[in-house]
Design a protein around this motif. Structure first.
Motif, PDB file in Angstrom:
ATOM      1  N   GLY A 278       0.818  -1.203   0.000  1.00 64.09           N
ATOM      2  CA  GLY A 278       0.000   0.000   0.000  1.00 64.09           C
ATOM      3  C   GLY A 278       0.852   1.254   0.000  1.00 64.09           C
ATOM      4  O   GLY A 278       2.064   1.236   0.159  1.00 64.09           O
ATOM      5  N   ASN A 279       0.189   2.409  -0.182  1.00 60.35           N
ATOM      6  CA  ASN A 279       0.909   3.679  -0.196  1.00 60.35           C
ATOM      7  C   ASN A 279       1.394   4.068   1.193  1.00 60.35           C
ATOM      8  O   ASN A 279       2.403   4.730   1.350  1.00 60.35           O
ATOM      9  CB  ASN A 279       0.018   4.787  -0.766  1.00 60.35           C
ATOM     10  CG  ASN A 279      -0.286   4.566  -2.241  1.00 60.35           C
ATOM     11  OD1 ASN A 279       0.570   4.076  -2.967  1.00 60.35           O
ATOM     12  ND2 ASN A 279      -1.485   4.918  -2.663  1.00 60.35           N
ATOM     13  N   GLN A 280       0.638   3.688   2.218  1.00 61.33           N
ATOM     14  CA  GLN A 280       0.997   4.040   3.579  1.00 61.33           C
ATOM     15  C   GLN A 280       1.685   2.860   4.262  1.00 61.33           C
ATOM     16  O   GLN A 280       1.168   1.753   4.254  1.00 61.33           O
ATOM     17  CB  GLN A 280      -0.260   4.428   4.376  1.00 61.33           C
ATOM     18  CG  GLN A 280      -0.932   5.707   3.898  1.00 61.33           C
ATOM     19  CD  GLN A 280      -0.036   6.921   4.059  1.00 61.33           C
ATOM     20  OE1 GLN A 280       0.692   7.023   5.038  1.00 61.33           O
ATOM     21  NE2 GLN A 280      -0.078   7.819   3.092  1.00 61.33           N
ATOM     22  N   PRO A 281       2.866   3.092   4.852  1.00 57.18           N
ATOM     23  CA  PRO A 281       3.520   2.000   5.576  1.00 57.18           C
ATOM     24  C   PRO A 281       2.717   1.597   6.806  1.00 57.18           C
ATOM     25  O   PRO A 281       1.994   2.410   7.383  1.00 57.18           O
ATOM     26  CB  PRO A 281       4.869   2.597   5.977  1.00 57.18           C
ATOM     27  CG  PRO A 281       4.728   4.068   5.839  1.00 57.18           C
ATOM     28  CD  PRO A 281       3.639   4.330   4.867  1.00 57.18           C
ATOM     29  N   ILE A 282       2.827   0.332   7.187  1.00 51.41           N
ATOM     30  CA  ILE A 282       2.098  -0.173   8.351  1.00 51.41           C
ATOM     31  C   ILE A 282       2.838   0.261   9.610  1.00 51.41           C
ATOM     32  O   ILE A 282       4.028  -0.020   9.756  1.00 51.41           O
ATOM     33  CB  ILE A 282       2.017  -1.709   8.281  1.00 51.41           C
ATOM     34  CG1 ILE A 282       1.364  -2.148   6.979  1.00 51.41           C
ATOM     35  CG2 ILE A 282       1.272  -2.267   9.473  1.00 51.41           C
ATOM     36  CD1 ILE A 282       1.576  -3.607   6.651  1.00 51.41           C
ATOM     37  N   PRO A 283       2.162   0.964  10.541  1.00 52.09           N
ATOM     38  CA  PRO A 283       2.860   1.402  11.760  1.00 52.09           C
ATOM     39  C   PRO A 283       3.358   0.200  12.560  1.00 52.09           C
ATOM     40  O   PRO A 283       2.736  -0.858  12.590  1.00 52.09           O
ATOM     41  CB  PRO A 283       1.778   2.166  12.539  1.00 52.09           C
ATOM     42  CG  PRO A 283       0.736   2.503  11.529  1.00 52.09           C
ATOM     43  CD  PRO A 283       0.766   1.407  10.512  1.00 52.09           C
TER      44      PRO A 283
ATOM     45  N   GLN B 198      -9.131 -15.939  -5.690  1.00 53.98           N
ATOM     46  CA  GLN B 198      -9.521 -15.979  -4.276  1.00 53.98           C
ATOM     47  C   GLN B 198      -8.769 -17.041  -3.479  1.00 53.98           C
ATOM     48  O   GLN B 198      -8.926 -17.140  -2.259  1.00 53.98           O
ATOM     49  CB  GLN B 198     -11.029 -16.192  -4.126  1.00 53.98           C
ATOM     50  CG  GLN B 198     -11.566 -17.456  -4.757  1.00 53.98           C
ATOM     51  CD  GLN B 198     -12.040 -17.242  -6.182  1.00 53.98           C
ATOM     52  OE1 GLN B 198     -11.498 -16.399  -6.882  1.00 53.98           O
ATOM     53  NE2 GLN B 198     -13.070 -17.984  -6.594  1.00 53.98           N
ATOM     54  N   GLN B 199      -7.952 -17.834  -4.158  1.00 54.33           N
ATOM     55  CA  GLN B 199      -7.135 -18.840  -3.461  1.00 54.33           C
ATOM     56  C   GLN B 199      -5.701 -18.359  -3.222  1.00 54.33           C
ATOM     57  O   GLN B 199      -4.834 -19.138  -2.854  1.00 54.33           O
ATOM     58  CB  GLN B 199      -7.121 -20.149  -4.257  1.00 54.33           C
ATOM     59  CG  GLN B 199      -8.485 -20.834  -4.328  1.00 54.33           C
ATOM     60  CD  GLN B 199      -8.490 -22.022  -5.259  1.00 54.33           C
ATOM     61  OE1 GLN B 199      -8.013 -21.951  -6.401  1.00 54.33           O
ATOM     62  NE2 GLN B 199      -9.008 -23.146  -4.776  1.00 54.33           N
ATOM     63  N   ILE B 200      -5.475 -17.054  -3.446  1.00 54.91           N
ATOM     64  CA  ILE B 200      -4.184 -16.429  -3.145  1.00 54.91           C
ATOM     65  C   ILE B 200      -4.404 -15.490  -1.966  1.00 54.91           C
ATOM     66  O   ILE B 200      -5.282 -14.631  -2.003  1.00 54.91           O
ATOM     67  CB  ILE B 200      -3.629 -15.652  -4.354  1.00 54.91           C
ATOM     68  CG1 ILE B 200      -3.547 -16.557  -5.589  1.00 54.91           C
ATOM     69  CG2 ILE B 200      -2.263 -15.068  -4.032  1.00 54.91           C
ATOM     70  CD1 ILE B 200      -3.110 -15.836  -6.855  1.00 54.91           C
ATOM     71  N   PHE B 201      -3.606 -15.646  -0.915  1.00 57.77           N
ATOM     72  CA  PHE B 201      -3.869 -14.925   0.333  1.00 57.77           C
ATOM     73  C   PHE B 201      -2.671 -14.087   0.779  1.00 57.77           C
ATOM     74  O   PHE B 201      -1.521 -14.411   0.501  1.00 57.77           O
ATOM     75  CB  PHE B 201      -4.207 -15.927   1.455  1.00 57.77           C
ATOM     76  CG  PHE B 201      -5.374 -16.810   1.141  1.00 57.77           C
ATOM     77  CD1 PHE B 201      -6.673 -16.375   1.337  1.00 57.77           C
ATOM     78  CD2 PHE B 201      -5.166 -18.094   0.635  1.00 57.77           C
ATOM     79  CE1 PHE B 201      -7.753 -17.202   1.038  1.00 57.77           C
ATOM     80  CE2 PHE B 201      -6.236 -18.922   0.346  1.00 57.77           C
ATOM     81  CZ  PHE B 201      -7.538 -18.477   0.541  1.00 57.77           C
ATOM     82  N   ASN B 202      -3.001 -13.023   1.506  1.00 60.53           N
ATOM     83  CA  ASN B 202      -2.016 -12.219   2.255  1.00 60.53           C
ATOM     84  C   ASN B 202      -0.820 -11.789   1.406  1.00 60.53           C
ATOM     85  O   ASN B 202       0.326 -11.912   1.806  1.00 60.53           O
ATOM     86  CB  ASN B 202      -1.529 -12.995   3.481  1.00 60.53           C
ATOM     87  CG  ASN B 202      -2.668 -13.381   4.406  1.00 60.53           C
ATOM     88  OD1 ASN B 202      -3.690 -12.711   4.462  1.00 60.53           O
ATOM     89  ND2 ASN B 202      -2.503 -14.469   5.142  1.00 60.53           N
ATOM     90  N   TYR B 203      -1.125 -11.279   0.225  1.00 59.10           N
ATOM     91  CA  TYR B 203      -0.071 -10.848  -0.696  1.00 59.10           C
ATOM     92  C   TYR B 203       0.149  -9.337  -0.670  1.00 59.10           C
ATOM     93  O   TYR B 203       1.035  -8.822  -1.339  1.00 59.10           O
ATOM     94  CB  TYR B 203      -0.416 -11.275  -2.125  1.00 59.10           C
ATOM     95  CG  TYR B 203      -1.776 -10.817  -2.599  1.00 59.10           C
ATOM     96  CD1 TYR B 203      -1.968  -9.540  -3.094  1.00 59.10           C
ATOM     97  CD2 TYR B 203      -2.870 -11.675  -2.541  1.00 59.10           C
ATOM     98  CE1 TYR B 203      -3.220  -9.119  -3.522  1.00 59.10           C
ATOM     99  CE2 TYR B 203      -4.127 -11.269  -2.964  1.00 59.10           C
ATOM    100  CZ  TYR B 203      -4.303  -9.987  -3.451  1.00 59.10           C
ATOM    101  OH  TYR B 203      -5.546  -9.571  -3.861  1.00 59.10           O
ATOM    102  N   GLU B 204      -0.662  -8.596   0.097  1.00 59.04           N
ATOM    103  CA  GLU B 204      -0.570  -7.137   0.088  1.00 59.04           C
ATOM    104  C   GLU B 204       0.721  -6.631   0.712  1.00 59.04           C
ATOM    105  O   GLU B 204       1.125  -5.498   0.491  1.00 59.04           O
ATOM    106  CB  GLU B 204      -1.768  -6.514   0.822  1.00 59.04           C
ATOM    107  CG  GLU B 204      -3.128  -6.808   0.210  1.00 59.04           C
ATOM    108  CD  GLU B 204      -3.720  -8.121   0.737  1.00 59.04           C
ATOM    109  OE1 GLU B 204      -3.012  -8.834   1.495  1.00 59.04           O
ATOM    110  OE2 GLU B 204      -4.870  -8.430   0.382  1.00 59.04           O
ATOM    111  N   SER B 205       1.344  -7.428   1.549  1.00 58.09           N
ATOM    112  CA  SER B 205       2.556  -7.011   2.243  1.00 58.09           C
ATOM    113  C   SER B 205       3.596  -8.116   2.146  1.00 58.09           C
ATOM    114  O   SER B 205       3.260  -9.281   1.941  1.00 58.09           O
ATOM    115  CB  SER B 205       2.238  -6.711   3.715  1.00 58.09           C
ATOM    116  OG  SER B 205       3.361  -6.203   4.385  1.00 58.09           O
ATOM    117  N   GLY B 206       4.864  -7.724   2.283  1.00 58.97           N
ATOM    118  CA  GLY B 206       5.918  -8.732   2.314  1.00 58.97           C
ATOM    119  C   GLY B 206       6.365  -9.200   0.952  1.00 58.97           C
ATOM    120  O   GLY B 206       6.040  -8.604  -0.081  1.00 58.97           O
ATOM    121  N   LEU B 207       7.083 -10.323   0.934  1.00 56.87           N
ATOM    122  CA  LEU B 207       7.761 -10.778  -0.277  1.00 56.87           C
ATOM    123  C   LEU B 207       7.475 -12.241  -0.600  1.00 56.87           C
ATOM    124  O   LEU B 207       8.304 -12.916  -1.201  1.00 56.87           O
ATOM    125  CB  LEU B 207       9.274 -10.561  -0.127  1.00 56.87           C
ATOM    126  CG  LEU B 207       9.706  -9.099   0.086  1.00 56.87           C
ATOM    127  CD1 LEU B 207      11.195  -9.011   0.407  1.00 56.87           C
ATOM    128  CD2 LEU B 207       9.374  -8.251  -1.135  1.00 56.87           C
TER     129      LEU B 207
END
Length: 465
Positions: free
Chosen positions: A284-289, A388-397
């Motif tokens: 995302g544009n905003q880093p996660i605190p 919908q079978q791909i998860f938790n890709y918004e953050s990390g590598l």
């Protein structure tokens, strides 16, 4: 010169310790026939012992035939035909011979970076600058917590991008995550009970075990580590990866973070170790605190490294101690010197101060985002998974996928292996009894170029479909 570290508290006299050491050096061949030993006075000065102690040891060795004393010349090693001692590198064992390394054409590992993106020219320029402008500072010992200018730059970065208000004095520079964990464990104590995420980072569990610490595995729920289950344990320290749980990819929501902080606040001796291992790569544009930015009672020890953001071989990390723990840390002097060379610290200081780090991160984020999007598109187009079978890709590598292919996780991993592809099942990161769950596969992509990703997915398709 003979160097020996005496055991001052030993029941064995110093002369005997010296005698045994020299005898061992002669028998092993380190001291050879006709080698001249240091004079009694010179060796006594070097080892900071009495010349009488040296003379007693030498006399014993002469009487046993290991040394020969030549008047007005000194002591020499006698020619004694000892059996040859094999060096360890010439010894072959069944363990070494039986190691089999499986060759993989494609490896979706999560612990790598693309070294082609390393800023070689910038790093080289900064290296020359450091060598030219800091010749004396390079060779002198730094503050035990690390180069102060680097700690200042890290403090600025943490405030701007992670919401952490920390003084440079709270930051301790160390050589990578393993050394950081060793220092933190030694400081907090081995008699405590630690809690770790399950599934989770296996290395922290191994380090706790090696250090003789008791630890409890706490399972996850959709919000991350279960605080309700943590409360039922005897743990007083918990290790978490809230910004991007490894390996599940869960981003801990604010409600759970506050619950975790509340758990820590309930007793004086509870603390949270926050491992922020890849927070720089939020999509995302905003880093996660950071969790630490919500901590108002000095309960969070924050850990991060430059392994994923620059290069694993750089071996520079840091941790941030709450002010009241910092005083205890300094009083105990957990480590007498910084474990990272001055040269690397000074280069990294310039890299941060002059804006190169931010530019480098932006380039890496853009590049890795393209690889992630390509991998997701190829997986869907190949029929391996639906979106919908791909998860938790918004953050990390890395990605988490859950294929509906009527195969167990073990079968998916083995089928891929048969086609020289390495994929990682979620169960590999569990400790203890595995819960009943669907087949879940973890796919890293940072070590693959775009064309390689496409080829690897087609190879997976051949293996699984």
């Amino acid at each position: 010169m003979i160097t020996l570290f005496f055991e001052r508290n030993s029941n064995q006299p110093l002369y005997e310790q010296l005698y045994r050491h020299i005898k061992s050096e002669i028998e092993s061949g380190s001291l050879k026939n006709k080698d001249k030993l240091p004079s009694k006075r010179m060796l006594a000065t070097h080892l900071k012992i009495s010349p009488v102690t040296v003379e007693t040891a030498y006399s014993l060795l002469v009487s046993e035939g290991y040394l020969k004393s030549i008047p007005k010349s000194g002591y020499y090693v006698e020619n004694v035909p000892f059996p040859k001692i094999l060096k360890t590198d010439s010894i072959k064992t069944d363990i070494i011979e039986n190691i089999v390394i499986t060759p993989y054409q494609y490896d979706f590992r999560t612990n790598s970076v693309d070294t082609d993106m390393f800023p070689y020219s910038v790093w080289s320029k900064l290296s020359r600058s450091v060598l030219s402008n800091n010749p004396h500072e390079l060779l002198n010992a730094l503050h035990p917590q690390g180069f102060k200018a680097l700690r200042k730059e890290i403090a600025v970065y943490l405030y701007r991008y992670r919401g952490i208000s920390a003084q440079p004095e709270q930051i301790i520079i160390s050589s990578g995550s393993e050394m950081i964990y060793q220092q933190v464990i030694q400081f907090l104590g081995r008699l405590r009970v630690y809690a770790t995420e399950n599934p989770g980072y296996l290395k922290i569990k191994q380090l706790l075990k090696v250090n003789g610490c008791s630890y409890i595995n706490v399972t996850l729920d959709p919000s991350g580590l279960s605080v309700s289950k943590l409360e039922k344990t005897e743990a007083s320290i918990v290790h978490v990866t809230p910004s991007h749980q490894f390996p599940s990819g869960i981003v801990m929501p604010i409600k759970r973070r506050l619950e975790l902080l509340q758990w820590a606040n309930e007793t004086e001796d509870r603390y949270i170790i926050e491992d922020d291992y890849d927070s720089e790569f939020a999509s995302g544009n905003q880093p996660i605190p950071a969790l630490q930015s919500l901590d108002h009672h000095e309960k969070v020890i924050y850990i991060n490294t430059f392994s994923k953001s620059i290069a694993p071989s750089l071996r520079i990390g840091y941790f941030v101690l709450p002010p009241h723990l910092l005083k205890q840390y300094v009083d105990r002097q957990v480590y007498g010197s910084c474990t990272v060379p001055n040269f690397e610290q000074m280069i990294l200081t310039k890299f941060l101060r002059e804006g190169y780090f931010e530019s480098h991160l932006n380039r890496m984020r853009s590049n890795y985002r393209k690889r992630r999007d390509t991998l997701m598109l190829e997986l869907v187009n190949s029929g391996i998974v639906m979106k919908q079978q791909i998860f938790n890709y918004e953050s990390g590598l890395h990605l988490i996928i859950q294929p509906s292919l009527n195969m167990s996780e073990e079968e998916l991993v083995l089928k891929a292996k048969e086609h020289q592809i390495r994929v990682y099942g979620l169960s590999e990161y569990f400790v203890g009894t595995l819960p009943k769950m669907d087949s879940v596969i973890i796919l890293g992509y940072t070590n693959m170029k775009l064309e390689t990703i496409k080829e690897a997915v087609q190879a997976l398709k051949s293996a699984w479909l």
